[in-house]
Design a protein around this motif. Structure first.
Motif, short mmCIF file in Angstrom:
data_model
loop_
_atom_site.label_atom_id
_atom_site.label_comp_id
_atom_site.label_asym_id
_atom_site.label_seq_id
_atom_site.Cartn_x
_atom_site.Cartn_y
_atom_site.Cartn_z
N PHE A 163 0.81 -1.22 0.00
CA PHE A 163 0.00 0.00 0.00
C PHE A 163 0.85 1.28 0.00
CE2 PHE A 163 -3.06 -3.14 1.20
CZ PHE A 163 -4.27 -2.66 0.75
N GLU A 164 2.16 1.10 -0.21
CA GLU A 164 3.10 2.22 -0.26
C GLU A 164 3.04 3.08 1.01
OE1 GLU A 164 2.19 4.25 -3.90
OE2 GLU A 164 3.05 2.66 -5.14
N LEU A 165 2.95 2.39 2.13
CA LEU A 165 2.90 3.06 3.43
C LEU A 165 4.08 2.66 4.32
CD1 LEU A 165 -0.92 2.58 4.24
CD2 LEU A 165 0.20 4.74 3.66
N ASP A 166 5.00 1.85 3.79
CA ASP A 166 6.08 1.34 4.62
C ASP A 166 6.99 2.43 5.17
OD1 ASP A 166 6.47 1.22 1.71
OD2 ASP A 166 8.53 0.67 2.17
N LYS A 167 7.16 3.51 4.40
CA LYS A 167 8.03 4.59 4.89
C LYS A 167 7.38 5.40 6.02
CE LYS A 167 6.78 8.03 1.36
NZ LYS A 167 7.31 8.86 0.24
N TYR A 168 6.06 5.17 6.24
CA TYR A 168 5.35 5.85 7.33
C TYR A 168 5.15 4.93 8.53
CZ TYR A 168 4.06 8.93 3.43
OH TYR A 168 4.09 9.75 2.33
N LYS A 169 5.84 3.79 8.58
CA LYS A 169 5.52 2.75 9.57
C LYS A 169 5.58 3.25 11.01
CE LYS A 169 10.19 0.72 9.87
NZ LYS A 169 10.36 0.83 11.34
#
Length: 258
Positions: free
Chosen positions: A142-148
């Motif tokens: 979901f292209e959210l890994d950098k906001y983990k």
């Protein structure tokens, strides 16, 4: 697409005091379908979702999921059977990190014993690591890994929607219910959402039931559409049939459905 019925709603309804919120609702969804549920405000769409997911117990009719009658089952048991949902108003754990929001879904399905968790046995740490790795896989999709490590409430609105869908998918559903996922989105975000829904359907082999007011989205991705009005099923058919149905057009205050 399979012709095997996954969800079978038979004359379901619910009454609050003297008010029939939904009555005689019938719906069949086959495995692999992407189906829309539309209607004017107050038509009973979210109430229907609440019936399907165990938030409300129907006062009439029956609901079968994957051949099993689910009337009266609490929401967590419905989830364990393979039905997961998002909400019209985003319901994240605002103070938790993005990663922990997804891990919560795995914890709901975990089989850890109380003793393992309390005494921090090796099995507890093993399961925690597995859940974290799985959650990170979802965040990457979901292209959210950098906001983990970001607190969920600090994400932009569109990414909060993505996170909510990611969390729902982490529960490993067969049927995903999306309640107005495009609410509050601009046209660009809505187009991204359409692409995302198409992607996750293919990627996870999902069956999807979608409530939405954005007719461009509904007509653009749904194979069949059900229309509710004042708690009663008004019509069912393909997008083209619904677009040209006079009763449906009238229910939408005479506005043309584009």
């Amino acid at each position: 697409m399979s012709s095997e019925v996954l969800l079978d709603v038979q004359n379901a309804g619910i009454q609050f005091g003297g008010l029939k919120a939904v009555s005689g609702f019938n719906m069949k969804i086959n495995k692999g379908e992407l189906v829309g549920l539309i209607g004017p405000n107050g038509a009973g769409k979210t109430t229907s979702f609440n019936l399907l997911t165990g938030v409300y117990v129907p006062t009439e009719g029956n609901i079968f999921f994957d051949g099993k009658k689910i009337n009266g089952l609490p929401p967590f048991k419905v989830t364990r059977l393979g039905m997961s949902r998002t909400f019209q108003n985003i319901r994240l754990f605002d103070e938790l990190s993005v990663l922990d929001n997804v891990k919560v879904a795995y914890h709901s399905l975990a089989n850890d014993s109380v003793m393992s968790s309390v005494f921090r046995l090796p099995s507890y740490f093993k399961n925690e690591l597995e859940m974290e790795n799985k959650a990170m896989e979802f965040l990457k999709i979901f292209e959210l890994d950098k906001y983990k490590d970001e607190t969920a409430k600090n994400l932009p609105y569109g990414k909060q929607r993505r996170l909510e869908i990611a969390r729902a998918l982490a529960a490993n559903p067969h049927l995903l219910l999306l309640d107005e996922p495009a609410a509050g989105m601009n046209p660009f975000e809505t187009k991204e959402l359409m692409d995302l829904i198409a992607f996750i359907r293919k990627q996870f082999g999902l069956t999807i039931l979608l409530i939405e007011h954005d007719m461009n989205l509904v007509m653009g991705i749904c194979e069949r559409i059900y229309v509710l009005d004042h708690g009663v099923l008004l019509a069912e058919g393909s997008p083209e049939e619904i677009r040209n149905n006079p009763k449906v057009v009238e229910a939408y205050l005479g506005e043309e459905i584009v």
